[in-house]
Design an enzyme around this catalytic site. Structure first.
Site, PDB file in Angstrom:
ATOM      1  CG  PHE A 146      45.095  41.576  36.866  1.00 23.37           C
ATOM      2  CD1 PHE A 146      46.347  41.997  36.441  1.00 23.37           C
ATOM      3  CD2 PHE A 146      44.180  41.139  35.908  1.00 23.37           C
ATOM      4  CE1 PHE A 146      46.683  41.990  35.083  1.00 23.37           C
ATOM      5  CE2 PHE A 146      44.512  41.131  34.551  1.00 23.37           C
ATOM      6  CZ  PHE A 146      45.770  41.566  34.145  1.00 23.37           C
ATOM      7  CG  LEU A 165      42.112  43.132  31.334  1.00 25.03           C
ATOM      8  CD1 LEU A 165      42.909  44.328  30.824  1.00 25.03           C
ATOM      9  CD2 LEU A 165      42.762  41.834  30.812  1.00 25.03           C
ATOM     10  CD  GLU A 221      36.863  49.008  31.486  1.00 23.79           C
ATOM     11  OE1 GLU A 221      36.023  49.434  30.661  1.00 23.79           O
ATOM     12  OE2 GLU A 221      37.912  49.617  31.784  1.00 23.79           O
ATOM     13  CB  ILE A 245      38.301  42.701  40.454  1.00 26.15           C
ATOM     14  CG1 ILE A 245      37.926  43.538  39.220  1.00 26.15           C
ATOM     15  CG2 ILE A 245      39.798  42.745  40.737  1.00 26.15           C
ATOM     16  CD1 ILE A 245      38.448  43.026  37.886  1.00 26.15           C
ATOM     17  CB  ALA A 252      47.197  34.037  35.534  1.00 23.73           C
ATOM     18  NE  ARG A 273      25.575   3.528  47.944  1.00 21.67           N
ATOM     19  CZ  ARG A 273      24.637   3.599  48.872  1.00 21.67           C
ATOM     20  NH1 ARG A 273      24.945   3.495  50.160  1.00 21.67           N
ATOM     21  NH2 ARG A 273      23.377   3.796  48.533  1.00 21.67           N
ATOM     22  N   GLY A 280      23.435  10.284  45.265  1.00 22.86           N
ATOM     23  CA  GLY A 280      22.903  11.410  46.051  1.00 22.86           C
ATOM     24  C   GLY A 280      23.947  12.041  46.945  1.00 22.86           C
ATOM     25  CD  GLU A 324      43.804  34.360  34.406  1.00 21.92           C
ATOM     26  OE1 GLU A 324      44.284  34.756  33.330  1.00 21.92           O
ATOM     27  OE2 GLU A 324      44.207  34.709  35.519  1.00 21.92           O
TER      28      GLU A 324
END
Ligand code: TGC
Ligand code: FAD
Length: 390
Positions: free
Chosen positions: A134, A136, A138, A168, A248, A274, A346, A369
């Site tokens: 898609f 869109l 630029e 894209i 989307a 832990r 860590g 988006e």
């Protein structure tokens, strides 16, 4: 080994149908079997795992809500959301592949295409035999797509397309791209640009620290001759691509819950196992605060997504409501990823656990988006009536 167990603190499952739960289970099983074992290495190597395409199609992730007559799964919007949640539990990049294919490629062809375009593209896209992109954004027009300079001219029996799109998803391997460009009057239209058309190239974008298992690239158009039958005739103007984004963004509002649940589940399990200062770190108040806040945030996000899904099923969800859910839930997920990483000390920075990968992926999700800021401004416009974009 993927030990994921889904948190459901408010018994939200009681609000789902048996079909919803079955669909979610099949997506969850697939992620455990086919995504979890390979995704860390794919991300480390910054390689899109081609092996997932068939599975995505089989769990209905390509066009979940597109009617079955065009190869889609014909499901409701809550099923679509649950599938995105399970996929993004595995990896945001895998969910991106599905979001683009479904909401940004299949949706505009289904909603604005001719019958011939639907027959030619939709069944193959649903089956994963064809992949889509898609275009869109630029290089100089990201948040402001209305300023785009990519353009096409009527050249007799075809259009001549020039310009470039950047950032894209799926571009490097897409067979077809839905490209938004201005005609000679400056009106935005969607064009179906197919791989192999002369003057069309899709170089890959390298050196990403985020969404590494998703292929991102450019779409470059140098006097590309696009047949006239490849124009989407059903809608023009900026509203056409923005309506695809609604779909989307809705999927992302659900998807990121998956990433957050995975981080929470990992951190909870680790904290209980832990031992420091002779007891599990889960027994320290500071770690309990982190875990308790995570499950609270996840629960609120689940309720927001479910209500939005109900509104979407009824055809009532507004763009602003979708923006609020995308913005809230992505921020929720990114905060949880950061906190969960700390619970693991860590170990949290290694690829032995999924948290750091989710955290880095979510840096893209909070930007694409519509950025976090743009969604806030969409809410601002909705409640005040005054646009603050310009
Ligand atoms: P504005 O004047 O507000 O609107 C222009 C026209 O569009 C209409 N409209 C919508 N129509 C349908 N659905 C929507 N959601 C719509 N929002 C607006 C509007 O009514 C108007 O119609 P008309 O008839 O009056 O012309 O436009 P603006 O230029 O002021 O911009 C508004 C703004 C900033 C909200 C919009 O441009 C925007 O949303 N910008 C963010 C761009 C963006 O989200 N790009 C995403 C690119 S795709 C992507 O990131 C894919 S990542 C996928 C993945 O990998 O998962
Ligand atoms: P800019 O628009 O330059 O924004 C930079 C900063 O300025 C942001 O913080 C933004 O919030 C802020 N800002 C901008 N305007 C305003 C304003 N009016 N008020 C206040 N602050 C403002 N695009 C596609 O078309 N298709 C895709 O498949 C696709 N996939 C992507 C995949 C990835 C991994 C990424 C990172 C991006 C993808 N995008 C895609 C592009 C994405 O949609 C854009 O990056 C996004 O819309 C932001 O545009 P930009 O990067 O140019 O940032």
């Amino acid at each position: 080994m993927d030990l994921f167990e889904s948190p459901d603190y408010y018994n939200i499952d009681d609000l789902l149908t048996e079909e919803h739960k079955l669909i979610r289970q099949s997506a969850r099983d697939w992620v455990k079997r086919d995504v979890s074992p390979i995704i860390e290495e794919a991300a480390q190597q910054a390689k899109f795992p081609n092996s997932i395409i068939k599975g995505l199609s089989e769990i209905g992730a390509f066009g979940p809500y597109i009617p079955e007559e065009y190869g889609g799964a014909g499901l409701d919007q809550i099923s679509y959301g649950l599938i995105m949640q399970e996929i993004e539990r595995g990896d945001s990049g895998v969910r991106s592949t599905a979001s683009v294919q479904s909401s940004l490629v299949m949706f505009p062809i289904f909603a604005y295409g001719t019958e011939a375009q639907k027959q030619k593209f939709l069944p193959k896209l649903a089956a994963g035999e064809m992949m889509g992109a898609f275009g869109l954004t630029e290089p100089d027009h990201g948040s402001n797509p209305g300023g785009m300079i990519t353009n096409f001219k009527d050249n007799g029996d075809h259009y001549l397309l020039n310009g470039a799109k950047m950032w894209i998803s799926n571009a490097p391997f897409a067979d077809v791209a839905v490209v938004w460009a201005k005609n000679e009057e400056g009106r935005i239209h969607g064009l179906l640009v197919e791989r192999g058309m002369e003057g069309f190239s899709t170089p890959e974008t390298h050196n990403k620290w985020s969404l590494r298992a998703s292929a991102t690239g450019e779409l470059i158009f140098n006097n590309v001759k696009v047949p006239k039958e490849n124009l989407l005739p059903g809608r023009s103007g900026l509203g056409a691509p923005l309506s695809c984004l609604d779909s989307a963004r809705y999927g992302i509002a659900w998807g990121v819950i998956g990433a957050a649940m995975d981080c929470y589940d990992t951190a909870l399990r680790y904290a209980k196992e832990r031992i420091q200062f002779d007891k599990p770190i889960a027994g320290f108040q500071l770690q309990q605060k982190k875990l308790a806040e995570m499950i609270t945030k996840i629960t609120k996000a689940q309720l927001l997504a479910l209500r939005l899904g109900q509104l979407k099923n009824e055809g009532k969800a507004t763009t602003a409501q979708i923006s609020m859910a995308k913005r809230n839930n992505v921020e929720m997920a990114i905060k949880i990823a950061r906190e969960a990483r700390q619970v693991l000390g860590g170990m949290g920075i290694t690829g032995d656990y999924s948290i750091m990968r989710h955290m880095m992926n979510l840096e893209s999700v909070i930007t694409y988006e519509g950025t976090h800021d743009i969604h806030l401004l969409i809410t601002g416009l909705d409640i005040t009536g005054i646009p603050a974009f310009k």
